[in-house]
Scaffold this motif. Structure first.
Motif, PDB file in Angstrom:
ATOM      1  N   TRP A 475       0.951  -1.367   0.124  1.00 54.43           N
ATOM      2  CA  TRP A 475      -0.206   0.216  -0.219  1.00 54.43           C
ATOM      3  C   TRP A 475       0.893   1.366  -0.418  1.00 54.43           C
ATOM      4  O   TRP A 475       1.907   0.820   0.867  1.00 54.43           O
ATOM      5  N   ILE A 476       0.396   2.375  -0.988  1.00 53.58           N
ATOM      6  CA  ILE A 476       1.398   3.240  -0.874  1.00 53.58           C
ATOM      7  C   ILE A 476       0.572   4.971  -0.779  1.00 53.58           C
ATOM      8  O   ILE A 476      -0.757   4.977  -1.417  1.00 53.58           O
ATOM      9  N   SER A 477       0.573   5.487  -0.991  1.00 51.96           N
ATOM     10  CA  SER A 477       0.062   6.672  -1.223  1.00 51.96           C
ATOM     11  C   SER A 477       0.960   8.020  -1.504  1.00 51.96           C
ATOM     12  O   SER A 477       2.264   8.065  -2.182  1.00 51.96           O
ATOM     13  N   LEU A 478       0.426   9.286  -2.118  1.00 50.04           N
ATOM     14  CA  LEU A 478       1.205   9.956  -3.338  1.00 50.04           C
ATOM     15  C   LEU A 478       2.035  10.797  -1.695  1.00 50.04           C
ATOM     16  O   LEU A 478       1.649  11.213  -0.743  1.00 50.04           O
ATOM     17  N   ARG A 479       3.086  11.729  -2.587  1.00 49.09           N
ATOM     18  CA  ARG A 479       3.922  12.768  -2.159  1.00 49.09           C
ATOM     19  C   ARG A 479       3.524  13.820  -2.915  1.00 49.09           C
ATOM     20  O   ARG A 479       4.207  13.426  -3.659  1.00 49.09           O
ATOM     21  N   GLN A 480       3.257  14.842  -2.332  1.00 52.95           N
ATOM     22  CA  GLN A 480       3.287  15.689  -2.520  1.00 52.95           C
ATOM     23  C   GLN A 480       2.412  15.729  -3.981  1.00 52.95           C
ATOM     24  O   GLN A 480       2.994  16.858  -4.858  1.00 52.95           O
ATOM     25  N   TYR A 481       1.779  14.980  -4.426  1.00 55.53           N
ATOM     26  CA  TYR A 481       1.045  14.667  -5.302  1.00 55.53           C
ATOM     27  C   TYR A 481       1.881  15.119  -6.944  1.00 55.53           C
ATOM     28  O   TYR A 481       1.972  15.823  -7.802  1.00 55.53           O
ATOM     29  N   SER A 482       2.859  14.283  -6.380  1.00 59.52           N
ATOM     30  CA  SER A 482       4.237  14.730  -7.265  1.00 59.52           C
ATOM     31  C   SER A 482       3.791  13.750  -8.548  1.00 59.52           C
ATOM     32  O   SER A 482       4.645  13.873 -10.133  1.00 59.52           O
ATOM     33  N   CYS A 483       3.209  13.135  -8.514  1.00 62.29           N
ATOM     34  CA  CYS A 483       2.818  11.691  -9.705  1.00 62.29           C
ATOM     35  C   CYS A 483       1.515  11.471  -9.609  1.00 62.29           C
ATOM     36  O   CYS A 483       1.015  11.723  -9.131  1.00 62.29           O
ATOM     37  N   HIS A 484       1.284  10.549 -10.614  1.00 64.12           N
ATOM     38  CA  HIS A 484      -0.371  10.604 -11.487  1.00 64.12           C
ATOM     39  C   HIS A 484      -1.139   9.286 -11.054  1.00 64.12           C
ATOM     40  O   HIS A 484      -0.228   8.715 -12.031  1.00 64.12           O
ATOM     41  N   PHE A 485      -1.885   9.470 -10.367  1.00 64.51           N
ATOM     42  CA  PHE A 485      -2.287   8.164 -10.064  1.00 64.51           C
ATOM     43  C   PHE A 485      -3.753   8.120 -11.168  1.00 64.51           C
ATOM     44  O   PHE A 485      -4.088   8.977 -11.638  1.00 64.51           O
ATOM     45  N   PRO A 486      -3.897   7.109 -12.515  1.00 59.42           N
ATOM     46  CA  PRO A 486      -4.361   7.370 -13.076  1.00 59.42           C
ATOM     47  C   PRO A 486      -6.038   6.747 -12.799  1.00 59.42           C
ATOM     48  O   PRO A 486      -7.511   6.739 -13.584  1.00 59.42           O
ATOM     49  N   LYS A 487      -5.980   5.622 -11.745  1.00 57.06           N
ATOM     50  CA  LYS A 487      -6.852   4.861 -11.126  1.00 57.06           C
ATOM     51  C   LYS A 487      -7.736   5.626  -9.850  1.00 57.06           C
ATOM     52  O   LYS A 487      -6.981   6.726  -8.899  1.00 57.06           O
ATOM     53  N   ASP A 488      -9.181   5.244  -9.846  1.00 54.93           N
ATOM     54  CA  ASP A 488     -10.091   5.552  -8.299  1.00 54.93           C
ATOM     55  C   ASP A 488      -9.521   5.461  -7.374  1.00 54.93           C
ATOM     56  O   ASP A 488      -8.484   3.552  -7.493  1.00 54.93           O
ATOM     57  N   PRO A 489      -9.486   5.417  -6.125  1.00 52.37           N
ATOM     58  CA  PRO A 489      -8.622   4.440  -5.212  1.00 52.37           C
ATOM     59  C   PRO A 489      -9.558   2.859  -4.891  1.00 52.37           C
ATOM     60  O   PRO A 489     -10.753   3.114  -4.709  1.00 52.37           O
ATOM     61  N   VAL A 547       8.264   4.713 -21.386  1.00 50.05           N
ATOM     62  CA  VAL A 547       8.847   3.874 -20.244  1.00 50.05           C
ATOM     63  C   VAL A 547       8.422   5.517 -19.368  1.00 50.05           C
ATOM     64  O   VAL A 547       9.011   6.830 -18.885  1.00 50.05           O
ATOM     65  N   ARG A 548       8.026   4.963 -17.863  1.00 44.52           N
ATOM     66  CA  ARG A 548       7.290   5.427 -17.379  1.00 44.52           C
ATOM     67  C   ARG A 548       8.437   5.587 -15.945  1.00 44.52           C
ATOM     68  O   ARG A 548       8.733   4.319 -15.878  1.00 44.52           O
ATOM     69  N   ILE A 549       8.757   6.617 -14.938  1.00 45.78           N
ATOM     70  CA  ILE A 549       9.188   6.496 -13.915  1.00 45.78           C
ATOM     71  C   ILE A 549       8.873   6.650 -12.564  1.00 45.78           C
ATOM     72  O   ILE A 549       7.979   7.891 -12.430  1.00 45.78           O
ATOM     73  N   PHE A 550       9.003   5.813 -11.402  1.00 48.90           N
ATOM     74  CA  PHE A 550       8.531   6.450  -9.621  1.00 48.90           C
ATOM     75  C   PHE A 550       9.802   6.505  -9.278  1.00 48.90           C
ATOM     76  O   PHE A 550      10.085   5.101  -8.856  1.00 48.90           O
ATOM     77  N   CYS A 551       9.935   7.064  -7.932  1.00 51.29           N
ATOM     78  CA  CYS A 551      10.732   7.224  -7.192  1.00 51.29           C
ATOM     79  C   CYS A 551      10.328   6.957  -6.161  1.00 51.29           C
ATOM     80  O   CYS A 551       9.724   7.797  -5.537  1.00 51.29           O
ATOM     81  N   LEU A 552      10.329   5.714  -4.926  1.00 55.32           N
ATOM     82  CA  LEU A 552      10.254   5.489  -3.550  1.00 55.32           C
ATOM     83  C   LEU A 552      10.706   7.181  -3.178  1.00 55.32           C
ATOM     84  O   LEU A 552      12.078   7.704  -2.759  1.00 55.32           O
ATOM     85  N   ASP A 553       9.958   7.225  -2.072  1.00 61.30           N
ATOM     86  CA  ASP A 553       9.576   8.395  -1.005  1.00 61.30           C
ATOM     87  C   ASP A 553      10.134   9.999  -2.119  1.00 61.30           C
ATOM     88  O   ASP A 553       9.566  10.781  -1.299  1.00 61.30           O
ATOM     89  N   GLU A 554      10.290   9.616  -3.029  1.00 66.83           N
ATOM     90  CA  GLU A 554       9.831  11.084  -4.213  1.00 66.83           C
ATOM     91  C   GLU A 554       8.207  10.742  -4.751  1.00 66.83           C
ATOM     92  O   GLU A 554       8.345  11.954  -4.500  1.00 66.83           O
ATOM     93  N   ASP A 555       7.954  10.205  -5.136  1.00 68.14           N
ATOM     94  CA  ASP A 555       6.781   9.998  -5.711  1.00 68.14           C
ATOM     95  C   ASP A 555       6.228  10.142  -4.515  1.00 68.14           C
ATOM     96  O   ASP A 555       4.193   9.880  -5.040  1.00 68.14           O
ATOM     97  N   PHE A 556       6.134   8.801  -4.518  1.00 70.00           N
ATOM     98  CA  PHE A 556       5.523   7.822  -3.615  1.00 70.00           C
ATOM     99  C   PHE A 556       6.032   6.953  -2.556  1.00 70.00           C
ATOM    100  O   PHE A 556       7.139   7.425  -2.044  1.00 70.00           O
ATOM    101  N   GLU A 557       4.829   6.777  -1.134  1.00 63.29           N
ATOM    102  CA  GLU A 557       5.751   6.115  -0.001  1.00 63.29           C
ATOM    103  C   GLU A 557       4.976   5.866   0.133  1.00 63.29           C
ATOM    104  O   GLU A 557       3.626   5.309   0.000  1.00 63.29           O
ATOM    105  N   LEU A 558       5.581   4.827   1.481  1.00 61.77           N
ATOM    106  CA  LEU A 558       4.784   3.468   1.950  1.00 61.77           C
ATOM    107  C   LEU A 558       4.020   3.932   2.800  1.00 61.77           C
ATOM    108  O   LEU A 558       3.981   4.872   4.047  1.00 61.77           O
ATOM    109  N   SER A 559       2.684   3.069   2.953  1.00 64.07           N
ATOM    110  CA  SER A 559       1.601   3.870   3.600  1.00 64.07           C
ATOM    111  C   SER A 559       0.893   2.644   5.763  1.00 64.07           C
ATOM    112  O   SER A 559      -0.498   2.972   5.959  1.00 64.07           O
ATOM    113  N   THR A 560       1.647   1.312   4.826  1.00 60.42           N
ATOM    114  CA  THR A 560       1.076   0.952   6.073  1.00 60.42           C
ATOM    115  C   THR A 560       2.189   0.369   6.937  1.00 60.42           C
ATOM    116  O   THR A 560       3.748  -0.119   6.486  1.00 60.42           O
ATOM    117  N   SER A 561       1.970  -0.046   8.524  1.00 63.02           N
ATOM    118  CA  SER A 561       3.340  -0.333   8.802  1.00 63.02           C
ATOM    119  C   SER A 561       4.144  -1.461   8.344  1.00 63.02           C
ATOM    120  O   SER A 561       5.003  -2.519   8.672  1.00 63.02           O
TER     121      SER A 561
END
Length: 609
Positions: A475-489, A547-561
């Motif tokens: 499970w992940i969450s957006l970080r400062q909306y720096s990348c786009h999720f094309p899906k509904d939650p 080719v798209r790219i997403f970086c951990l902590d920059e574009d997305f972060e982990l959301s559960t323990s």
């Protein structure tokens, strides 16, 4: 030619539009799909999402009413989600989680319960390894759902009541000419396409026409499926469940509760030497259903059909520009719910490869990887399904009834056995031995392309960070909306055990980063992977895959323990990166020393550039 042009042409020919559409040969259809079952319909949807036109030819004018398959695996629902199908809507169709949670082993539906197992993985912990737990929906309902989604697509057409007759592809030709017959009139016409995908079932006419042989055993046991309509809620009480295995010797089978208030199927084992097929009628079906229920209630017999417990896997999945998918490529018993889901996995693998060929960013070479990817998956699933069937029907035959021909005596011995204190541990051990049958998570989401390893246990899923594996979910969450999720939650509100914070922390998956129309790099922080991807695009040909790219902590972060272990296993924070195919399988694993040339080499090798 668009719709307006088509109408103009029909007027010029002196025909009304409907007559013209029926009589003119269809030219320049990129992809012809033979068979409008779930596999063919999902392929048409995937191609539509990729903006590739297809025509689905379905021999039946109306959808068959028998429920057939019923389980959409976590992987199948992940595929639905990636391709913008509304999984929330799918979960409103079919069986609720509460009704489907258990597998009951009973003397009869109104009799004694001998044992119980969970049905597949519908506990909350399964959502740590997939965003979508299994859901049960009758096959006709899923087909209707897919058809409705295709209704307004400009890239897909469904033509019913048209049956495959023959095809011709000349050596070296880039087109296939397929002859189709309109079943109502007997009129034949031809369809020209670049590729033909056979999704026409276990008795595939396309496979037979091509002379493709299959490997596998013809039969183990003869089975009868009885479709009936009965309200079982007052019979079952609090013993609800998706499956009810009935030990009564005259039944020796199971009831699938598609809808415990009405829609049911009973599948039983029978010996055609004792009860010939011609002796089966509604009265005999009622005798079996009555024994399974254990009480006299009102119900309707909707139909019955025999089949055999067997497995077959095609030796070749491709001949020229014709490819097999779903039951046309592989057919095995329903014990385990692997058949339908294997077919959906086939076309998910195939769709982006076809799109690459048709759009020019991949060569025909990429289609060769379809068989090497999917055939081993089919072999493993077929083997597991057969083992499930042999094991479960062996249990039904052995608990107190083996070798006793008189059903009255066999039933008496069954009751004696299940009440014998010295037999209790053995019975429970035999029931526990069935767990793989009802928990195939490793087979559903743990398979690895190009691997010849047979999983030691179908239930024991482990994350895999290797080429060919499905990129692991967390499970992940957006970080400062720096990348786009094309899906509904993701909507996990159907899980009653979750609190509102639980629901809010489970909205997006790492799989949501992986688009159907592009390759994706998932990378760790601290290394300039984005610069490498920009450089990659400069060294690729003009017509090349995205080719798209997403970086951990920059574009997305982990959301559960629970994601701490995921992060450690992935090695992303230690400089690793993963190039992932459009079908969400890992194409290559890189370390921080990898350059854009290394990335390009992996990509070019896969697409055949």
């Amino acid at each position: 030619m668009g719709n307006t042009g088509s109408k103009w042409l029909s007027g010029w020919l002196g025909l009304n539009h409907e007559e013209a559409e029926k009589n003119k040969p269809v030219q320049d259809i990129p992809i012809l799909i033979i068979g409008g079952g779930p596999t063919g319909l999902l392929l048409a949807h995937l191609l539509s999402e990729l903006k590739i036109k297809s025509l689905v030819v379905e021999r039946y004018p109306h959808r068959l009413g028998a429920p057939k398959a019923h389980a959409l695996s976590p992987r199948s629902l992940e595929i639905c989600r990636q391709s913008n199908l509304d999984v929330r809507k799918i979960r409103t169709l079919g069986t609720s989680r509460k009704d489907a949670f258990w597998v009951n082993f009973v003397t009869s539906l109104s009799g004694e319960r001998i044992g119980v197992l969970p049905y597949e993985r519908m506990d909350t912990k399964v959502l740590e390894v997939t965003p979508e737990m299994i859901h049960n929906i009758p096959q006709p309902d899923f087909e209707e759902f897919l058809s409705e989604n295709l209704t307004h697509s400009e890239y897909a057409e469904i033509r019913k009541g048209a049956s495959f007759v023959a095809l011709n592809q000349s050596p070296g030709s880039k087109t296939v000419m397929t002859t189709v017959e309109e079943r109502k009139t007997g009129r034949q016409y031809q369809i020209q396409s670049r590729h033909v995908i056979a999704c026409d079932g276990a008795r595939s006419k396309v496979r037979a026409f091509l002379g493709i042989e299959s490997e596998g055993e013809e039969t183990y046991d003869t089975m009868m499926t009885i479709h009936f309509n009965a309200d079982l809620r007052h019979i079952l009480g609090d013993r609800v469940g998706m499956l009810h295995w009935v030990m009564d010797p005259e039944v020796s089978g199971f009831v699938i509760g598609y809808d415990l208030s009405g829609n049911q199927v009973l599948i039983c084992n029978f010996d055609p030497r004792t009860i010939p097929l011609e002796d089966w009628n509604e009265q005999r079906c009622r005798q079996i259903v009555d024994k399974a229920i254990g009480k006299q209630i009102t119900y309707d017999i909707l139909g019955f059909r025999p089949w055999t417990l067997s497995r077959k896997v095609a030796k070749d999945y491709r001949k020229g520009n014709v490819l097999l998918a779903g039951d046309a490529a592989h057919a095995f018993p329903p014990t385990g719910g692997l058949g339908l889901n294997s077919g959906l996995g086939d076309v998910h693998n195939l769709a982006y490869k076809l799109a690459g060929v048709h759009k020019g960013w991949a060569s025909e070479f990429i289609l060769d990887s379809y068989q090497s990817d999917r055939q081993m998956v089919a072999n493993v699933n077929a083997q597991q399904s057969v083992e499930n069937g042999k094991r479960i029907f062996g249990l039904l035959k052995s608990i107190g009834t083996a070798g006793i021909k008189n059903p009255v005596d066999a039933r008496a011995n069954l009751m004696k056995t299940i009440h014998d204190p010295t037999k209790q541990q053995e019975i429970q051990e035999q029931i526990e031995a069935q767990r793989e049958h009802f928990d195939n998570l490793e087979l559903h989401i743990g398979y690895v392309y190009d691997s010849k390893t047979i999983p030691p246990h179908a239930s024991n899923y482990t994350r895999k960070w290797v080429k060919g594996a499905v990129f692991p979910h967390t499970w992940i969450s957006l970080r400062q909306y720096s990348c786009h999720f094309p899906k509904d939650p993701v909507d996990v509100s159907y899980v009653d055990e979750f609190s509102e914070p639980d629901i809010q922390s489970r909205k997006f998956s790492t799989l949501d980063l992986l688009a159907l129309d592009s390759f994706t790099m998932i990378a760790g922080p601290g290394i300039d992977w984005k610069r490498k991807i920009r450089a990659l695009h400069r060294v690729l040909p003009k017509v090349a895959p995205k080719v798209r790219i997403f970086c951990l902590d920059e574009d997305f972060e982990l959301s559960t323990s629970s994601d701490v272990q995921w992060a450690r296993e992935s090695g992303l924070r230690d400089g690793r990166a993963y190039l992932i195919r459009p079908d969400q399988h890992i194409l290559a694993c890189f370390d921080q020393s990898t350059t854009e040339v290394g990335i390009s080499k992996a990509l070019r090798s896969h697409v055949g550039l």
